[in-house]
Write a protein that holds these residues in place. Structure first.
Motif, PDB file in Angstrom:
ATOM      1  N   LEU A   9       0.585  -1.366  -0.050  1.00 47.40           N
ATOM      2  CA  LEU A   9       0.126   0.011   0.068  1.00 47.40           C
ATOM      3  C   LEU A   9       0.980   1.394   0.072  1.00 47.40           C
ATOM      4  O   LEU A   9       0.567   2.231  -0.707  1.00 47.40           O
ATOM      5  CB  LEU A   9      -1.019  -0.291   1.165  1.00 47.40           C
ATOM      6  N   VAL A  10       2.159   1.516   0.913  1.00 51.45           N
ATOM      7  CA  VAL A  10       2.872   2.420   0.829  1.00 51.45           C
ATOM      8  C   VAL A  10       3.369   2.756  -0.540  1.00 51.45           C
ATOM      9  O   VAL A  10       3.691   3.643  -1.022  1.00 51.45           O
ATOM     10  CB  VAL A  10       3.870   2.058   1.897  1.00 51.45           C
ATOM     11  N   GLY A  11       3.899   1.733  -1.246  1.00 53.87           N
ATOM     12  CA  GLY A  11       4.441   1.712  -2.447  1.00 53.87           C
ATOM     13  C   GLY A  11       3.846   1.361  -3.854  1.00 53.87           C
ATOM     14  O   GLY A  11       4.186   1.057  -4.753  1.00 53.87           O
ATOM     15  N   ARG A  12       2.385   1.576  -3.800  1.00 55.98           N
ATOM     16  CA  ARG A  12       1.629   1.219  -4.598  1.00 55.98           C
ATOM     17  C   ARG A  12       1.604   2.165  -5.822  1.00 55.98           C
ATOM     18  O   ARG A  12       1.630   1.455  -7.284  1.00 55.98           O
ATOM     19  CB  ARG A  12       0.209   1.372  -4.197  1.00 55.98           C
ATOM     20  N   ALA A  13       2.107   3.269  -5.871  1.00 60.35           N
ATOM     21  CA  ALA A  13       2.303   4.126  -7.135  1.00 60.35           C
ATOM     22  C   ALA A  13       3.486   3.908  -7.971  1.00 60.35           C
ATOM     23  O   ALA A  13       3.365   3.756  -9.120  1.00 60.35           O
ATOM     24  CB  ALA A  13       2.245   5.623  -6.485  1.00 60.35           C
ATOM     25  N   GLU A  17       3.738   2.022 -11.531  1.00 60.89           N
ATOM     26  CA  GLU A  17       4.284   2.653 -12.661  1.00 60.89           C
ATOM     27  C   GLU A  17       5.513   1.548 -13.341  1.00 60.89           C
ATOM     28  O   GLU A  17       5.825   1.473 -14.659  1.00 60.89           O
ATOM     29  CB  GLU A  17       5.311   3.799 -12.151  1.00 60.89           C
ATOM     30  N   ARG A  18       6.026   0.697 -12.426  1.00 59.52           N
ATOM     31  CA  ARG A  18       6.864  -0.197 -12.699  1.00 59.52           C
ATOM     32  C   ARG A  18       6.230  -1.258 -13.622  1.00 59.52           C
ATOM     33  O   ARG A  18       6.537  -1.691 -14.636  1.00 59.52           O
ATOM     34  CB  ARG A  18       7.582  -0.940 -11.752  1.00 59.52           C
ATOM     35  N   PHE A  19       4.822  -1.452 -13.400  1.00 61.26           N
ATOM     36  CA  PHE A  19       4.136  -2.499 -14.070  1.00 61.26           C
ATOM     37  C   PHE A  19       3.621  -2.104 -15.449  1.00 61.26           C
ATOM     38  O   PHE A  19       3.916  -2.746 -16.449  1.00 61.26           O
ATOM     39  CB  PHE A  19       2.615  -2.972 -13.097  1.00 61.26           C
ATOM     40  N   ILE A  20       3.356  -0.680 -15.465  1.00 60.13           N
ATOM     41  CA  ILE A  20       3.156  -0.347 -16.783  1.00 60.13           C
ATOM     42  C   ILE A  20       4.244   0.060 -17.628  1.00 60.13           C
ATOM     43  O   ILE A  20       4.107  -0.541 -18.661  1.00 60.13           O
ATOM     44  CB  ILE A  20       2.437   1.242 -16.487  1.00 60.13           C
TER      45      ILE A  20
END
Length: 563
Positions: A9-13, A17-20
């Protein structure tokens, strides 16, 4: 697990972006759409699951309380939580009140009633309610939900049961947005895999007239009769022509197809075959071409002209010599196939030799056919659409014989330019409703109808003969999103039909705003009144009908016109 969840949850952003970056391959827009789609479907699934669990727990608690089981409210709350474990979660909790009922009741009635309550509630919810609700909310079919639960449970046990539906939703979304994995959406998805045209075509092939008529009525109710004829029924004939074969094994199927097709057209728009009509429509080479001629005949009937429809054999070598065209002023040969040159030239030569005053028109509806010209086909005109053909033939006939009342002239033809009276009237309509744009869109305006997205809105208003309100920030319940609204950044679009005295709709009076804002029923009524007053006024002032193909623009805008 809890610590892992906190870090996610803390590093979801950053993870998103890495998944994209990993899967997009430069197609960021498509990847963002896929992620948003998956999030929306999973979120909707969780909300519906919560509502189902609450309803399940309330009913279960109320039933236990009526039966007399102690602490009924506690068991209802626990079963709400444990039902997040599919299939077995509710059973784990239900065993406790069963044991309690067995302990406190000296007889068997409390225990049997509790078990009966649970079985009825759980079986109804799990096998009837949940598959339908989850399938419609997640885009996954009910069968796929059951199969996915079995698969993920076999792989990961109880955790697999909990994650079965979200994982399957993600697979469906991947299949929807990645062409190489599209089979996942086809197998697991809940959306129809066949288009309305393909569904209708399959029913006609099977001779299922009742099912085909039901589909046709649904399409007409959704988009109107004209849209059904041109956008669904004509493509059905093009599919049939593409697959047409003279193999003896397919002849029965062709016969069933034509019989069912005739049944649908009789139900949708019955067409009287008038022997004394001035317009003759002929199927060019096959019974499928004759079906296209039947659709063209319906369009002529809507325009107020009687027609006579003849089968393809009428212009073949063995029968064309007996063709009686006495009193006929126009013959239209309709083709769906690619090779039309030989048949068109032969029929046109013979007809011209016997009836030199008859106008001969060819209608080629196959866009894939070799480009032809009227001169090469020995005809007076060559068209590629129903609208062109009807406009050309009716304008040439002028005041010829019609079925019923003659077509009324278009009272707005040639008006609305610049500062003329119609343009000034449109300015007053815009000012009265505090809208920056007021426009008139007519069905016979080729420039407007060439814009398919804008014409789609006009046709909807004309077909339904009712007001249409669309906004940029929300999809229409029937039409959905509009590319015309989006492309032109139209915040608010409101249109009402322009009705002639005989009730025929010829177009729409539309007002538009750059910003999305409320539009009250009183304002809709005011716009309808303006349309009625405009038609009454200009119907008496414009008796002349414009020639088909005349381009017009009757828009009047305070500021910038959006069209």
């Amino acid at each position: 697990v809890a610590v892992f969840l906190i870090f996610l949850l803390v590093g979801r952003a950053d993870l998103q972006e890495r998944f994209i970056r990993l899967v997009s391959r430069g197609r960021y827009s498509l990847t963002s759409i896929a992620i948003a789609d998956a999030s929306r479907r999973v979120g909707r699934y969780l909300i519906i699951q919560l509502m189902v669990n609450i309803a399940y727990g309330c009913i279960f608690a109320a039933g236990l309380w009526i039966i007399g089981v102690p602490s009924a409210l506690l068991w209802g709350l626990l079963i709400i939580l444990f039902r997040y474990i599919p299939f077995v979660g509710a059973l784990i909790i239900a065993i406790v009140p069963f044991l309690l009922a067995f302990a406190v009741d000296p007889g068997w009635s409390m225990l049997l009633s509790s078990i009966g309550l649970f079985l009825v509630l759980d079986l109804t919810t799990a096998n009837v309610i949940e598959p339908r609700l989850y399938g419609s909310s997640t885009g996954v079919s009910p069968i796929a939900i059951l199969l996915s639960a079995m698969l993920w449970a076999a792989l990961w046990g109880p955790v697999g049961l909990i994650l079965a539906t979200p994982m399957t939703v993600c697979l469906v979304v991947i299949g929807r947005h990645l062409p190489q994995l599209q089979f996942l959406e086809t197998v697991l998805g809940s959306e129809p895999v066949l288009s309305p045209t393909e569904r209708l075509y399959n029913r006609l092939l099977k001779g299922d007239s009742e099912g085909a008529i039901e589909l046709a009525e649904e399409q007409i109710e959704a988009g109107g009769e004209d849209a059904f004829l041109d956008e669904t029924l004509l493509p059905v004939l093009l599919l049939a022509e593409r697959e047409r074969s003279d193999d003896p094994q397919t002849l029965q199927q062709r016969r069933l197809f034509i019989e069912s097709f005739d049944a649908v057209t009789r139900e949708v728009a019955p067409l009287p075959n008038t022997d004394s009509a001035e317009i003759v429509l002929v199927g060019g080479k096959s019974e499928i071409d004759e079906g296209a001629a039947l659709i063209l005949g319906i369009h002529f009937q809507k325009a107020g002209h009687a027609v006579r429809i003849l089968p393809p054999v009428a212009i073949r070598q063995e029968a064309i010599g007996r063709l009686d065209l006495t009193g006929v002023r126009a013959v239209v040969m309709v083709f769906l196939g690619q090779d039309i040159r030989a048949q068109s030239r032969y029929a046109a030569r013979r007809i011209r030799r016997m009836y030199p005053d008859v106008r001969i028109v060819a209608l080629n509806l196959n866009n894939a056919s070799v480009e032809q010209h009227a001169e090469s086909l020995y005809v007076d005109a060559l068209h590629t659409s129903f609208a062109q053909t009807v406009g050309d033939v009716t304008s040439d006939l002028g005041g010829g014989e019609t079925s019923g009342e003659a077509e009324r002239p278009n009272p707005l033809s040639g008006s609305g330019r610049g500062d003329d009276e119609l343009g000034q009237e449109l300015d007053r309509v815009a000012e009265r409703l505090s809208m920056p744009v007021a426009s008139i869109y007519l069905l016979d305006d080729e420039r407007h109808m060439a814009d398919e997205d804008a014409a789609r809105l006009t046709r909807h208003i004309v077909d339904t003969k009712s007001a249409l309100i669309m906004r940029l920030d929300e999809p229409h319940p029937v039409l959905g999103e509009s590319a015309y609204i989006q492309t032109n950044s139209i915040g608010l679009y409101v249109g009402v039909p322009l009705l002639q005295a005989d009730g025929r709709a010829i177009g729409a009076l539309v007002v538009m705003d750059y910003q999305s804002r409320p539009f009250s029923n009183e304002q809709v009524f005011s716009l309808q009144s303006s349309a009625a007053e405009m038609m009454q006024r200009f119907d008496s002032e414009q008796p002349a009908r414009a020639k088909p193909g005349q381009a017009r623009d009757w828009s009047a805008a305070i500021g910038t016109n959006l069209d």
